[in-house]
Design a protein around this motif. Structure first.
Motif, short mmCIF file in Angstrom:
data_model
loop_
_atom_site.label_atom_id
_atom_site.label_comp_id
_atom_site.label_asym_id
_atom_site.label_seq_id
_atom_site.Cartn_x
_atom_site.Cartn_y
_atom_site.Cartn_z
N ILE A 1 0.86 -1.18 0.00
CA ILE A 1 0.00 0.00 0.00
C ILE A 1 0.90 1.23 0.00
CG2 ILE A 1 -1.74 1.30 1.26
CD1 ILE A 1 -2.77 -1.37 2.35
N TRP A 2 0.72 2.07 -1.01
CA TRP A 2 1.54 3.27 -1.14
C TRP A 2 0.92 4.45 -0.41
CZ3 TRP A 2 6.34 3.15 -2.96
CH2 TRP A 2 6.71 2.06 -3.74
N LYS A 3 -0.40 4.59 -0.53
CA LYS A 3 -1.07 5.74 0.07
C LYS A 3 -2.54 5.40 0.27
CE LYS A 3 -1.80 10.68 -0.60
NZ LYS A 3 -1.62 11.83 -1.49
N GLY A 4 -3.13 5.96 1.31
CA GLY A 4 -4.55 5.76 1.55
C GLY A 4 -5.17 7.03 2.11
N TYR B 1 -9.89 5.72 -0.38
CA TYR B 1 -9.07 5.70 -1.58
C TYR B 1 -7.72 5.07 -1.24
CZ TYR B 1 -12.49 9.09 -3.17
OH TYR B 1 -13.65 9.72 -3.50
N VAL B 2 -7.30 4.10 -2.04
CA VAL B 2 -6.06 3.40 -1.77
C VAL B 2 -5.26 3.31 -3.06
CG1 VAL B 2 -5.03 1.27 -0.93
CG2 VAL B 2 -7.20 2.03 0.01
N CYS B 3 -3.98 3.65 -2.97
CA CYS B 3 -3.05 3.46 -4.08
C CYS B 3 -2.12 2.32 -3.67
CB CYS B 3 -2.26 4.73 -4.33
SG CYS B 3 -1.11 4.58 -5.70
N LEU B 4 -2.13 1.24 -4.44
CA LEU B 4 -1.35 0.07 -4.06
C LEU B 4 -0.67 -0.58 -5.24
CD1 LEU B 4 -3.44 -2.49 -4.83
CD2 LEU B 4 -4.57 -1.52 -2.86
N GLU B 5 0.22 -1.47 -4.93
CA GLU B 5 0.99 -2.20 -5.94
C GLU B 5 0.78 -3.69 -5.71
OE1 GLU B 5 5.68 -2.78 -7.11
OE2 GLU B 5 5.08 -1.15 -5.82
N TYR B 6 0.55 -4.45 -6.78
CA TYR B 6 0.37 -5.90 -6.66
C TYR B 6 1.02 -6.58 -7.85
CZ TYR B 6 -3.39 -5.29 -10.03
OH TYR B 6 -4.11 -4.98 -11.14
#
Length: 60
Positions: free
Chosen positions: A3-6, A14-19
């Motif tokens: 999770i980069w930012k929430g 709102y969530v910015c994530l990497e998978y």
């Protein structure tokens, strides 16, 4: 997953994530929703009953 930012607002999270690219987005979102709702119900057990009443029209 990372999770980069929430950001939490009144109606949304709102969530910015990497998978991993090999993972389907739909499968990932489904697992995320299951885990997050489980945590909510664990911490706020009264929420489950209220939500079911809304869905079933107060038939509980």
């Amino acid at each position: 997953m990372q999770i980069w930012k929430g950001v939490v607002s009144k109606d949304y999270v709102y969530v910015c994530l990497e998978y991993r690219p090999s993972q389907d987005v739909s499968t990932f979102v489904k697992k995320l929703k299951v885990r997050s709702s489980g945590k909510l119900y664990q911490n706020f057990p009264e929420m489950r009953k209220k939500l079911w009443r809304l869905l079933l029209g107060n038939k509980l």
